[in-house]
Design a protein around this motif. Structure first.
Motif, short mmCIF file in Angstrom:
data_model
loop_
_atom_site.label_atom_id
_atom_site.label_comp_id
_atom_site.label_asym_id
_atom_site.label_seq_id
_atom_site.Cartn_x
_atom_site.Cartn_y
_atom_site.Cartn_z
N GLY A 239 0.64 -1.22 0.06
CA GLY A 239 0.08 0.07 -0.09
C GLY A 239 0.73 1.28 0.07
N HIS A 240 0.02 2.34 -0.31
CA HIS A 240 0.66 3.81 -0.18
C HIS A 240 0.15 4.41 0.71
N GLU A 241 0.44 5.76 1.31
CA GLU A 241 0.02 6.70 2.21
C GLU A 241 0.10 7.93 1.70
N PRO A 242 -1.05 8.47 1.09
CA PRO A 242 -0.83 9.88 0.67
C PRO A 242 -0.33 10.98 1.52
N ASN A 243 0.61 11.83 1.08
CA ASN A 243 1.13 12.87 2.09
C ASN A 243 0.26 13.98 2.29
N THR A 244 -0.69 13.86 3.22
CA THR A 244 -1.84 14.90 3.21
C THR A 244 -2.00 15.26 4.61
N GLY A 245 -1.02 14.73 5.60
CA GLY A 245 -1.45 15.07 7.05
C GLY A 245 -1.42 16.73 7.45
N PHE A 246 -0.36 17.33 6.81
CA PHE A 246 -0.34 18.65 6.94
C PHE A 246 -1.84 19.47 6.71
N LEU A 247 -2.74 18.72 5.91
CA LEU A 247 -3.84 19.61 5.50
C LEU A 247 -4.67 19.46 6.79
N GLU A 248 -4.55 18.49 7.54
CA GLU A 248 -5.55 18.24 8.69
C GLU A 248 -6.97 18.37 8.59
N LYS A 250 -8.78 19.51 5.94
CA LYS A 250 -9.26 20.74 5.41
C LYS A 250 -9.86 20.44 3.71
N LEU A 251 -9.50 19.42 3.19
CA LEU A 251 -10.08 18.93 2.18
C LEU A 251 -10.40 17.47 1.98
N PRO A 252 -11.46 17.47 0.88
CA PRO A 252 -12.06 16.03 0.97
C PRO A 252 -11.19 15.14 0.38
N THR A 253 -11.32 13.77 1.05
CA THR A 253 -10.50 12.57 0.64
C THR A 253 -11.39 11.38 0.31
N GLU A 255 -11.80 7.13 0.62
CA GLU A 255 -11.64 6.42 2.09
C GLU A 255 -9.98 6.19 2.42
N LEU A 256 -9.16 6.13 1.35
CA LEU A 256 -7.71 5.89 1.63
C LEU A 256 -6.91 7.15 1.94
N GLY A 257 -7.43 8.10 1.90
CA GLY A 257 -6.97 9.44 2.11
C GLY A 257 -6.37 10.22 1.27
N TYR A 258 -6.57 9.75 -0.30
CA TYR A 258 -6.30 10.50 -1.54
C TYR A 258 -7.24 11.77 -1.61
N LEU A 259 -6.71 12.75 -1.94
CA LEU A 259 -7.49 13.88 -2.34
C LEU A 259 -8.35 13.72 -3.44
N GLN A 260 -9.35 14.31 -3.39
CA GLN A 260 -10.48 14.25 -4.52
C GLN A 260 -10.61 15.54 -5.02
N VAL A 261 -10.49 15.24 -6.55
CA VAL A 261 -10.66 16.54 -7.52
C VAL A 261 -11.77 16.19 -8.13
N GLN A 262 -12.36 17.48 -8.75
CA GLN A 262 -13.58 17.39 -9.69
C GLN A 262 -13.31 16.44 -11.07
N GLY A 272 -9.55 27.52 -5.99
CA GLY A 272 -8.03 28.10 -5.88
C GLY A 272 -6.99 27.28 -5.40
N VAL A 273 -7.71 26.13 -4.71
CA VAL A 273 -6.87 25.01 -4.63
C VAL A 273 -6.85 23.72 -5.24
N PHE A 274 -5.52 23.31 -5.74
CA PHE A 274 -5.62 22.15 -6.94
C PHE A 274 -4.72 21.05 -6.28
N ALA A 275 -5.06 20.03 -7.06
CA ALA A 275 -4.31 18.74 -6.60
C ALA A 275 -3.88 18.09 -7.74
N CYS A 276 -2.38 17.48 -7.92
CA CYS A 276 -1.76 16.58 -8.85
C CYS A 276 -0.94 15.72 -8.37
N GLY A 277 -0.51 14.72 -9.37
CA GLY A 277 0.31 13.68 -8.88
C GLY A 277 -0.23 12.68 -8.03
N ASP A 278 0.53 11.95 -7.43
CA ASP A 278 0.22 10.76 -6.58
C ASP A 278 -0.54 11.10 -5.37
#
Length: 310
Positions: A239-248, A250-253, A255-262, A272-278
């Motif tokens: 498995g992998h662990e998305p590096n989102t701990g610093f977001l606390e 504040k953004l929707p993810t 069930e595995l913690g990956y950021l969700q994008v439209q 104004g907040v965008f996400a890309c990559g793993d």
């Protein structure tokens, strides 16, 4: 307080591609490098599947080239790690490890995901020397070799199946007697004659010599005895662990913690907040797909800033 129109968090293929595109658009982005400048590719000895390099290129060299290209177009790179963010209002505020604060009209999050490790001796020092976390990336280098895949989920079954295209034998090692993978994935793997099984075994140590990995020491959980499974390569598929701990949160993810994008964009749940990559990709996790999503994030960010007249 330091202010920027666009701040990119992370410097893997996604973040640096975003920096190149925003730099070319005269946005002078700030890129915060994080704890692993260059991302996971800096631990990869040979990248053989990135277009444009017919003879391959080392991971560190590829990332250094991307960094130089971002510099060329006016991006600024800054060492440091973002520890928390305030996304409640614009401009957004980023808090850095050393106590500095930065405000930004837009943010691109490209902090990646970290492959889970076993935490056993010989593991980390042999990453790129026979220990791998990506079958698609490194399977080609193990033609007619014996390989171990550690894990019992769908990913482990998928990677074991994929690696049989190259290896002479693929042995699945799992610490439990039962696999977590779905029935169809298990059936497919069990039906492959190249796949062998060492279940109910706990990995204890990666064994290697000066030329690289030679095997995996495991404990038989039934008898308590230790044994050495000989292999030329060990693929970790736990498995992998998305590096989102610093977001606390504040953004929707998902069930595995990956950021969700439209769908079809890099836009997160906050304009104004965008996400890309793993950090938002739980499926592909390739350098080229990360770079492509970094391009998308930069174009989305540029459009957002233009439309908001900032």
């Amino acid at each position: 307080m330091e202010h920027h129109r666009a701040v990119i968090i992370g410097t893997g293929p996604a973040g640096l591609t975003a920096a190149i595109y925003l730099g070319r658009a005269n946005m002078t982005p700030l890129v915060i490098e994080g704890i692993q400048p260059g991302g996971q590719l800096t631990t990869t000895t040979e990248v053989d599947n990135f277009p444009g390099f017919p003879d391959g290129i080392s991971g560190p060299e590829l990332m250094d080239n991307m960094r130089k290209q971002a510099f060329r177009f006016g991006a600024t790179l800054r060492a440091g790690r973002v520890t928390k963010v305030d996304l409640s209002k614009r401009p957004f505020t980023l808090y850095l490890e050393e106590g500095d604060m930065i405000t930004a009209d837009s943010i691109i999050i490209s902090t990646g995901a970290t492959a889970k490790k076993l935490g056993i001796p010989g593991e980390l020092e042999n990453i790129g020397k026979g220990v791998s976390v990506c079958a698609t990336c490194d399977g080609f280098f193990f033609r007619n070799k014996k390989i171990i895949v550690v894990g019992g989920g769908d990913t482990a079954m998928e990677e074991a199946q994929f690696l049989t295209r190259f290896a002479s034998e693929v042995r699945v090692v799992h610490r439990r007697n039962e696999l977590k993978a779905s029935k169809i994935m298990q059936d497919n793997a069990r039906g492959n004659q190249k796949v062998t099984w060492s279940l109910n075994r706990t990995p204890l140590e990666v064994v290697a010599d000066t030329n690289g990995v030679t095997g995996l020491k495991v404990r038989n959980n039934e008898t308590g005895e230790e044994e050495l499974i000989q292999a030329d390569g060990i693929f970790l598929a736990i498995g992998h662990e998305p590096n989102t701990g610093f977001l606390e949160g504040k953004l929707p993810t998902d069930e595995l913690g990956y950021l969700q994008v439209q769908p079809g964009t890099s836009q997160t749940g906050i304009p104004g907040v965008f996400a890309c990559g793993d950090v938002q990709d739980r499926i592909y996790r390739q350098a080229i797909t990360s770079a492509g999503s970094g391009c998308m994030a930069a174009l989305d960010c540029e459009r957002f800033l233009s439309e908001s007249h900032e």
